[in-house]
Design a protein around this motif. Structure first.
Motif, PDB file in Angstrom:
ATOM      1  N   ARG A   1      29.097  37.603  35.113  1.00  2.91           N
ATOM      2  CA  ARG A   1      29.221  36.177  34.843  1.00  2.91           C
ATOM      3  C   ARG A   1      30.552  35.830  34.197  1.00  2.91           C
ATOM      4  O   ARG A   1      31.156  34.795  34.514  1.00  2.91           O
ATOM      5  CB  ARG A   1      28.064  35.727  33.932  1.00  2.91           C
ATOM      6  N   GLU A   2      31.040  36.666  33.299  1.00  2.00           N
ATOM      7  CA  GLU A   2      32.308  36.348  32.629  1.00  2.00           C
ATOM      8  C   GLU A   2      33.452  36.276  33.626  1.00  2.00           C
ATOM      9  O   GLU A   2      34.284  35.362  33.571  1.00  2.00           O
ATOM     10  CB  GLU A   2      32.590  37.391  31.548  1.00  2.00           C
ATOM     11  N   ARG A   3      33.492  37.236  34.534  1.00  2.00           N
ATOM     12  CA  ARG A   3      34.519  37.209  35.583  1.00  2.00           C
ATOM     13  C   ARG A   3      34.389  35.929  36.407  1.00  2.00           C
ATOM     14  O   ARG A   3      35.382  35.276  36.731  1.00  2.00           O
ATOM     15  CB  ARG A   3      34.349  38.405  36.532  1.00  2.00           C
ATOM     16  N   ALA A   4      33.158  35.599  36.782  1.00  2.00           N
ATOM     17  CA  ALA A   4      32.932  34.428  37.634  1.00  2.00           C
ATOM     18  C   ALA A   4      33.352  33.145  36.929  1.00  2.00           C
ATOM     19  O   ALA A   4      33.977  32.263  37.541  1.00  2.00           O
ATOM     20  CB  ALA A   4      31.467  34.356  38.040  1.00  2.00           C
ATOM     21  N   ASP A   5      33.024  33.025  35.654  1.00  2.00           N
ATOM     22  CA  ASP A   5      33.406  31.825  34.907  1.00  2.00           C
ATOM     23  C   ASP A   5      34.921  31.690  34.823  1.00  2.00           C
ATOM     24  O   ASP A   5      35.462  30.576  34.911  1.00  2.00           O
ATOM     25  CB  ASP A   5      32.810  31.863  33.500  1.00  2.00           C
ATOM     26  N   ASP A   6      35.606  32.808  34.664  1.00  2.00           N
ATOM     27  CA  ASP A   6      37.071  32.769  34.596  1.00  2.00           C
ATOM     28  C   ASP A   6      37.659  32.319  35.929  1.00  2.00           C
ATOM     29  O   ASP A   6      38.568  31.480  35.972  1.00  2.00           O
ATOM     30  CB  ASP A   6      37.605  34.147  34.212  1.00  2.00           C
ATOM     31  N   VAL A   7      37.130  32.859  37.028  1.00  2.00           N
ATOM     32  CA  VAL A   7      37.596  32.455  38.360  1.00  2.00           C
ATOM     33  C   VAL A   7      37.304  30.975  38.589  1.00  2.00           C
ATOM     34  O   VAL A   7      38.158  30.216  39.081  1.00  2.00           O
ATOM     35  CB  VAL A   7      36.934  33.326  39.451  1.00  2.00           C
ATOM     36  N   ALA A   8      36.111  30.523  38.227  1.00  2.00           N
ATOM     37  CA  ALA A   8      35.738  29.118  38.406  1.00  2.00           C
ATOM     38  C   ALA A   8      36.656  28.199  37.611  1.00  2.00           C
ATOM     39  O   ALA A   8      37.049  27.119  38.095  1.00  2.00           O
ATOM     40  CB  ALA A   8      34.282  28.903  38.004  1.00  2.00           C
TER      41      ALA A   8
END
Length: 278
Positions: free
Chosen positions: A228-235
């Motif tokens: 999730r942390e990676r995804a939030d950063d990409v988003a």
């Protein structure tokens, strides 16, 4: 009534979003230790390593189509499914639709996750406005054609074992310890770029998604497999760099997709909407 739209659980559409536009989602299957688990209905194992997956059967799809057709009061059904290159679900759907004398139209999205999901959602939203069976079908096809799906995985081995990517590409990735950027082309998952680190792969993922979006009004989805942390950063980066985002979501990959892409995978779907408005 109105035309009903059916999709499958590989679409990764949040349940509340599907319910809001009367989108019917047929479960795909996760198989492990003799258990056949239906995605979205049965509990999924915490560890997806070693599981196999299966598409919906013709009987399951026939039942779903019949229920949807009844709800439509005869107006018809559009069924939008995961790429036939990745699953047997579309073929099962085509077989099931033969029972309904043209009242069920089946679309190969040539995609997965929200690349499939946006096609189904846009079709369902148009159906709610009273559009004809032909118009809803054409909307599903148009949105699917314009969507672009990108994914970064930590390892290629699970995709190779499941037959979702070629052995040569997987072996090359392992030998070079590369972090690949993959994309869907004509429904097939193929290598787009390769980098040496996850950081560089994710940067390339963002750059490519921004380029695909251009200046169009777009829907954007970021998927992840327990990252999730990676995804939030990409988003966050995409929100800053894409000028006209009409709709966005961050969600975990479905178990059926997650079993193939592995922990740490990040996917982005960019779907331009301008050219499909009616």
């Amino acid at each position: 009534m109105s035309v009903m739209v059916v999709t499958d659980s590989a679409a990764c559409v949040p349940a509340e979003v599907a319910a809001a536009c009367r989108l019917h989602v047929v479960p795909l299957h996760v198989l492990r230790d003799g258990w056949d688990l239906r995605e979205g209905i049965d509990g999924m194992p915490d560890d997806l390593g070693g599981v196999t997956t299966a598409g919906a059967t013709p009987a399951e799809l026939s039942q779903a189509y019949a229920q949807a057709l009844d709800l439509s009061a005869g107006d018809g059904v559009v069924a939008v499914h995961i790429s036939r290159q990745l699953s047997g679900t579309w073929e099962a759907g085509r077989s099931a639709a033969e029972e309904f004398a043209g009242s069920v139209r089946v679309v190969d999205s040539r995609s997965a996750a929200m690349g499939l999901g946006y096609s189904a959602l846009e079709a369902a939203r148009l159906a709610e406005r009273g559009a004809s069976l032909d118009a809803v079908y054409e909307r599903a096809v148009a949105v699917a054609d314009r969507g672009r799906c990108l994914i970064v995985v930590d390892k290629l081995e699970q995709l190779r074992r499941g037959g979702r990517i070629g052995t040569a590409t997987a072996l090359l990735g392992t030998a070079l310890a590369m972090k690949p950027l993959l994309h869907l082309v004509d429904g097939k998952l193929v290598l787009k770029d390769k980098t040496r680190t996850t950081t560089k792969a994710l940067a390339r993922l963002v750059d490519t998604a921004v380029a695909k979006a251009g200046s169009s009004r777009v829907a954007v989805a970021v998927h992840h497999m327990r990252a999730r942390e990676r995804a939030d950063d990409v988003a966050e980066q995409l929100a800053e760099r894409i000028p006209d985002v009409a709709e966005s979501t961050v969600s975990e990959f479905s178990a059926v997709i997650g079993a193939h892409v592995g922990i740490g995978a990040i996917g982005v779907v960019v779907c331009p909407l301008d050219a499909v408005d009616v």
